[in-house]
Design an enzyme around this catalytic site. Sequence first.
Site, PDB file in Angstrom:
ATOM      1  N   ASP A  12       0.813  -1.217   0.000  1.00  0.00           N
ATOM      2  CA  ASP A  12       0.000   0.000   0.000  1.00  0.00           C
ATOM      3  C   ASP A  12       0.846   1.267   0.000  1.00  0.00           C
ATOM      4  O   ASP A  12       0.654   2.161  -0.837  1.00  0.00           O
ATOM      5  CB  ASP A  12      -0.941   0.019   1.216  1.00  0.00           C
ATOM      6  CG  ASP A  12      -2.003  -1.060   1.150  1.00  0.00           C
ATOM      7  OD1 ASP A  12      -1.699  -2.160   0.671  1.00  0.00           O
ATOM      8  OD2 ASP A  12      -3.137  -0.794   1.574  1.00  0.00           O
ATOM      9  N   ARG A  92      -1.173   3.225  16.337  1.00  0.00           N
ATOM     10  CA  ARG A  92      -1.436   4.276  15.359  1.00  0.00           C
ATOM     11  C   ARG A  92      -1.282   5.693  15.917  1.00  0.00           C
ATOM     12  O   ARG A  92      -0.697   6.548  15.261  1.00  0.00           O
ATOM     13  CB  ARG A  92      -2.832   4.096  14.748  1.00  0.00           C
ATOM     14  CG  ARG A  92      -3.014   2.819  13.943  1.00  0.00           C
ATOM     15  CD  ARG A  92      -1.873   2.533  13.009  1.00  0.00           C
ATOM     16  NE  ARG A  92      -2.212   1.514  12.020  1.00  0.00           N
ATOM     17  CZ  ARG A  92      -1.350   0.717  11.428  1.00  0.00           C
ATOM     18  NH1 ARG A  92      -0.063   0.800  11.741  1.00  0.00           N
ATOM     19  NH2 ARG A  92      -1.725  -0.168  10.530  1.00  0.00           N
ATOM     20  N   ASP A 121      -8.274   2.495  11.210  1.00  0.00           N
ATOM     21  CA  ASP A 121      -6.988   3.197  11.199  1.00  0.00           C
ATOM     22  C   ASP A 121      -7.099   4.641  10.725  1.00  0.00           C
ATOM     23  O   ASP A 121      -6.410   5.526  11.231  1.00  0.00           O
ATOM     24  CB  ASP A 121      -5.969   2.446  10.335  1.00  0.00           C
ATOM     25  CG  ASP A 121      -5.262   1.349  11.113  1.00  0.00           C
ATOM     26  OD1 ASP A 121      -5.371   1.341  12.351  1.00  0.00           O
ATOM     27  OD2 ASP A 121      -4.605   0.503  10.482  1.00  0.00           O
ATOM     28  N   SER A 173      -3.428  -8.495   4.036  1.00  0.00           N
ATOM     29  CA  SER A 173      -2.515  -7.457   4.519  1.00  0.00           C
ATOM     30  C   SER A 173      -2.003  -7.836   5.904  1.00  0.00           C
ATOM     31  O   SER A 173      -2.676  -8.537   6.666  1.00  0.00           O
ATOM     32  CB  SER A 173      -3.218  -6.103   4.562  1.00  0.00           C
ATOM     33  OG  SER A 173      -4.235  -6.114   5.537  1.00  0.00           O
TER      34      SER A 173
END
Length: 283
Positions: A12, A92, A121, A173
């Site tokens: 990504d 995050r 996210d 992912s």
Amino acid sequence: MKIVLAYSGGLDTSVILKWLKETYQAEVVAVYVNLGQKENKAQVKKKALKTGASKIYFVDAQRELVRDFFFPVLRAGARYEDQYLMGTSIARPLIAQKLVEVAKKERAKYIAHGATGKGNDQVRFEVSISALAPGIKVIAPWREWEFQGRGDLIAYARRHKIPVPVSADKPYSVDANLLHISYEGGILEDPWEPPREDMFEMTVNPEQAPDKPEIVRIGFKQGNPVSINGRNYPPEKLLGRLNQIAGRHGVGRVDMVESRFVGLKSRGVYESPGATVLHLAHR
């Protein structure tokens, strides 16, 4: 125009780096926040620069992740939907903090991230960034571009000769740090499809784990773990050591369908060996 990009070197963010340069005609500064991932630093740097980054920052935040983010969660006994130990969730905001620090240093007015438009996210990144630096604008390519899924990204990467560690037969992912590895998307979108055994990296299959038990004694001070079997460790080393011990016994796998903040259900498969032991010991 200068954009600071949260960069991992994966599919990504590699595609995003190239896409930002093409779409915005901007200078892109990559920021790799080390939270315990295993990527080769030299290879990540080479790939970022070759893909078009003007420079790359490497920030080691492993101790901060464990001491300032995981330990408070552990003291609270917090688990999402009683299963998920929030290895990605609490990482995050820390990454966002480091992105803001670099953006201020670089005098950049834009920060880009690789979170999709359907997950949690994007909220974690953007709420954190707006709280820390209200004047910085966020670019979220997954909400802007024409790509419909990771198959499109793989094709784009091949067209632009960007090497990526994802193939059409392994399209899920992965997010990894000291706390856990999470797996989502691709073949895992079907909740009836069991995860492949070759997917797991931190834990052995419990069926292949030793039959002989291993005794582990955790020492706590003011609610925080400080020692394993009488030996003191700094926070990140303690968790890393427990990952090894618990991982070889098949501890800490979770396969669940969870509720996302944006109103969707999503299947996630997680490995959190050391964190699982600490939660049980603390409880």
